[in-house]
Design an enzyme around this catalytic site. Structure first.
Site, mmCIF file in Angstrom:
data_model
loop_
_atom_site.group_PDB
_atom_site.id
_atom_site.type_symbol
_atom_site.label_atom_id
_atom_site.label_comp_id
_atom_site.label_asym_id
_atom_site.label_seq_id
_atom_site.Cartn_x
_atom_site.Cartn_y
_atom_site.Cartn_z
ATOM 1 C CG HIS A 146 -3.489 -3.442 4.174
ATOM 2 N ND1 HIS A 146 -2.230 -2.673 4.623
ATOM 3 C CD2 HIS A 146 -4.093 -1.985 3.654
ATOM 4 C CE1 HIS A 146 -1.773 -1.154 3.968
ATOM 5 N NE2 HIS A 146 -3.450 -0.877 3.574
ATOM 6 C CB CYS A 189 -0.989 -0.063 1.179
ATOM 7 S SG CYS A 189 -1.887 1.538 1.149
HETATM 8 N N1 GLN Z 1 -3.022 7.178 2.406
HETATM 9 C C1 GLN Z 1 -2.282 6.057 1.129
HETATM 10 C C2 GLN Z 1 -3.822 6.513 0.211
HETATM 11 O O1 GLN Z 1 -4.415 6.219 1.438
HETATM 12 C C3 GLN Z 1 -2.051 5.259 1.909
HETATM 13 C C4 GLN Z 1 -2.677 3.949 2.721
HETATM 14 C C5 GLN Z 1 -2.374 2.801 3.213
HETATM 15 O O2 GLN Z 1 -0.812 2.655 2.965
HETATM 16 N N2 GLN Z 1 -3.215 1.804 3.365
HETATM 17 O O3 GLN Z 1 -3.552 5.148 -0.741
#
Ligand code: GLN
Length: 266
Positions: A201, A102
């Protein structure tokens, strides 16, 4: 110990920014790698690399970088580019495996334009870029499944950014349910050499033992100075595949058989 005593294999894992990038159980991926190594008599040594720490491109067999909020990504993006980029790139170009989740995945692409329109620099390892279209646009949240090398990967995603792959990028898999890279083109994640980027994740490696083992096999080969993924002792994994199939069922998808060792050795 004398000279004829075989030493237990050691995999050296560089964990990039563990304090900033660690949302939704991303650290659980490292626990999974550690445990699966331990069951096979392999030691996984974890080296945290924080803001300001230089990267020795020859010192690690595997890199991991987790996800984070826009704020934390902002804290590390400049360090990533100015302090770490060149040597991380050198290591990946030389075949060192990497798993990026992510927010970490986004920072390894060309850039991440956040919800406020500010552009965070990426290191351009992956030919892709990410645009957050603003807080009024729905985030990509929920369970996700994709096809991957004749099998499936399952997980959980939560991102505002939409990632678009350039011509030189190969997606990790094809979305079967959920959003993936951008909710539009059915691609999920990216692969470059032995580096994997994904939006899935912390339940990623616990629920996808075949991907966990692919990464361990690549890292072990790197530790031994070999290019082909190492052969690993199979583990029972009944619980892991049950958890995998629960996710598929929840998404209304057919359950899958675990991949054969031959398929995993590719
Ligand atoms: N901040 C980034 C987004 O919202 C990554 C989010 C995350 O790692 N969960 O796209």
């Amino acid at each position: 110990m004398n000279d004829t005593t075989p030493t237990a294999p050691v995999i050296r894992l560089a964990h990039l920014y563990p304090d900033q990038l660690n949302v939704y159980g991303d650290r659980g991926n490292i626990i999974t790698l550690t445990q699966r190594c331990q069951w096979r008599g392999i030691t996984l040594r974890v080296f945290p690399l924080d803001v300001g720490d230089a990267v020795d491109p020859d010192a690690y067999d595997l890199f991991f970088i987790g996800g984070g909020q826009d704020k934390e990504q902002g804290e590390v993006a400049r360090d990533m580019r100015d302090v770490k980029a060149a040597n991380v790139r050198a290591a990946i170009d030389a075949g060192t495996p990497l798993l990026a989740v992510c927010g970490g995945y986004q920072l390894l692409c060309h850039y991440y334009r956040d919800a406020e329109g500010e552009e965070l620099p990426g290191i351009g390892l992956f030919d892709a870029w990410t645009i957050h279209k603003g807080k009024q646009v729905a985030r990509c949240i929920g369970n996700v499944a994709l096809s991957w090398e004749g099998a499936t990967l399952v997980g959980f995603e939560n991102h505002g950014g939409r990632t678009y792959l350039g011509e030189r990028a190969t997606p990790l898999g094809r979305v079967l349910a959920g959003h993936g890279n951008n909710s539009e083109d059915k691609t999920e994640g990216v692969i470059y050499k032995n580096a994997y980027g994904t939006y899935l994740h912390g339940s990623l490696l616990p629920k996808n033992p075949h991907l966990a083992d692919r990464i361990i096999a690549l890292a072990l080969a790197h530790a031994r100075g070999e290019s082909a993924p190492a052969a690993l002792t199979p583990l029972p994994d009944d619980l892991e595949w049950q958890a995998h199939n629960v996710m598929l069922r929840r998404l209304g998808l057919p359950t899958t058989d675990r991949p054969t060792p031959a398929a995993l050795a590719r």
